[in-house]
Enzyme design. Sequence first.
Site, PDB file in Angstrom:
ATOM      1  NE  ARG A  94     -21.787  -5.231   4.445  1.00  0.00           N
ATOM      2  CZ  ARG A  94     -20.218  -4.966   4.011  1.00  0.00           C
ATOM      3  NH1 ARG A  94     -19.738  -5.889   4.392  1.00  0.00           N
ATOM      4  NH2 ARG A  94     -20.245  -4.132   2.767  1.00  0.00           N
ATOM      5  CE  LYS A 126      -4.620   1.372   1.982  1.00  0.00           C
ATOM      6  NZ  LYS A 126      -5.429   1.287   2.953  1.00  0.00           N
ATOM      7  CD  GLU A 186     -18.760  -2.754   9.461  1.00  0.00           C
ATOM      8  OE1 GLU A 186     -18.889  -3.690   8.777  1.00  0.00           O
ATOM      9  OE2 GLU A 186     -17.645  -2.506   9.001  1.00  0.00           O
TER      10      GLU A 186
END
Length: 638
Positions: free
Chosen positions: A396, A282, A368
């Site tokens: 979610r 990343k 979640e």
Amino acid sequence: MSQTPLLDTIQLPADLRKLEPNQLRQVADELRTEMIAAVSQTGGHLGAGLGVVELTVALHYVFDTPRDIVIWDVGHQAYPHKILTGRRDRIRTLRTGGGLSGFTKRAESEYDPFGAAHAATSISAALGFAVARDKRGDDTNVIAVIGDGSMSAGMAYEAMNNAAETTKRLIVILNDNDMSIAPPVGGMSSYLGRLASSKTYRQIRKTAKSIAEALPAPIHDVAKKAEEYARTMVTGGTFFEELGFHYLGPFDGHDVDLLRRILKNAKEFTDRPVLIHAVTKKGKGYAPAENAADKYHGVTKFNVITGEQSKGSGGPPQYTKVFANALIHEAEKDEKIVAITAAMPSGTGLDSFGARFPDRTYDVGIAEQHAVTFAAGLAADGMKPFAAIYSTFLQRGYDQVVHDVAIQKLPVRFAMDRAGLVGADGPTHAGSFDIGYLGQLPGFIVMAAADGNELSRMVATAAAIDDRPSAFRYPRGEAEGAMLADAHIPLEIGKGRIVREGTSVALLNFGARMSEANKAADKLAAMGLSTTLADARFAKPLDEDLIRRLAREHEVLLTIEEGAEGGFGAFVLHFMARDGILDRGCKIRTLTLPDIFQDHDKPEAMYAEAGLDADAIANAALLALGRGANDLSAGASA
Ligand SMILES: Cc1ncc(C[n+]2csc(CCOP(=O)(O)OP(=O)(O)O)c2C)c(N)n1
Ligand SMILES: CC(=O)[C@@H](O)[C@H](O)COP(=O)(O)O
Ligand SMILES: [Mg+2]
């Protein structure tokens, strides 16, 4: 000798596919430079896109996009994809009003077959496309690109569990950069780490080219070759193979030529889905990002040379910071308080809570649903869990809120940051619906902070609610108002407050539109319309006496909320109907977010469009009084 720029010759992937394989490295380098330059001017998600530059080039080179389709998970890494697919000329409008979305979006391009922004949807969506193509005998390729962080979300497993028995042609690319927004958590992350650091991986990096050159085999024995290839290449990807995938990898996700070969071969696998494990970095190729703890996941505008990001206004603290400080204050007094985040420690402020209470802070990954029921379990056994989940991401886990928390009346506390409109992230991240979706649940306590001090008090209030679930919402951005002496004093449940007294117009505000409502009251007062401003504080339970009084003592009553229709104003209307107040001809108007998904823009522009800024609120009152639309700025006498 300087090379002839290649990116300038690429409008669409078809142009890319005219180049020679040995030119792709240069394309990737130019693409990375262009992306850094663009995001330095717009801000946005940088690290993720830098990590998939080579993958993006290889994908659009090998596959006949947009006939072959690529579905990016979350979509925050899709800036290189947008540059290569006809949107380079608009890339500097990214996340601005009328400009490009910061995520993939069907309406924006035929190269965006599926919208994204909430994690872990890509494999399910790709499976849908794959089955639709199977049914019409369409042999184009369907590719899902999903990150290691998103692979911690349950939905990814639901899709993988279903894939191999549903289609034979699906390519899933696991973009494993060993980062979520924060470092990844959980068993899957450890597993992927073992794969990517295995001795075999290091060997593969040396031999992969030779193995890749051994393919493609003649089409008639590609399945046998695929087995042999997969076995040769397998480095313990057993988990994925047990789910019915060919597992290929792990491969160096920045070796554009290796990726080209692997993807070319992956097309030959037609006996079952393929999962290609690409190991990437990343922030790759930009030192300030690579060296940053967050890998420049989300950045403001920055100086390309130094990487220094533009600083905030240095104004009041963010609501997020106020929440974290208030929770730390409560946790200092009560060791039963624990905090849960779903992969958003910095966004929710739980990074600072975790620094203070490392053993009472849980990052469950992008999960979640699990976070909510985990919190329910904690509450059921005597703990005081604060689940800090953005309003939009709590969607979610809604069934878990109903089934595991509300029905069992468990005292889970929900800290919902990013309530209301969030600006640049647009409709996928707007916290528009939580007032309705929580306020409908029997026994729930639903609060909204009008300013920073109110938020702090709501944290104290929630900490003291041990007999039922509670939630408090607050917006993205700077917290209005100073902290007061009562910052840690709990509120009386179900009681609002009068902020200013008037006689003609009553504004009953719920949440952080308070300052705009106050400005509206000033505008009305300047026109001789004395206005009461009240802070409801609670959408459930409602302060029924306050509502009765406001309705009785004023010509019009307006409710104001940063939420969709069917929330606070609706609950007030239900009460007024039930209580017979409406029978007495009270004039009421409910000001909510509009019944559309508003495109991204600056929050203030979006609120003006929504009719929730001071002028719109004042005009609504004038209209309710039958005074017609009015140019308030003229201050004309009404
Ligand atoms: C359901 C959901 N929860 C939380 C988020 C916030 N979020 C956006 S990107 C991200 C991390 C994604 O990690 P990964 O998939 O590894 O992608 P990377 O940024 O590393 O490329 C998170 C947690 C989200 N978009 N969706
Ligand atoms: C891509 C994603 O979902 C997150 O990075 C999100 O954009 C964070 O939002 P905030 O910037 O409001 O924390
Ligand atoms: Mg990642």
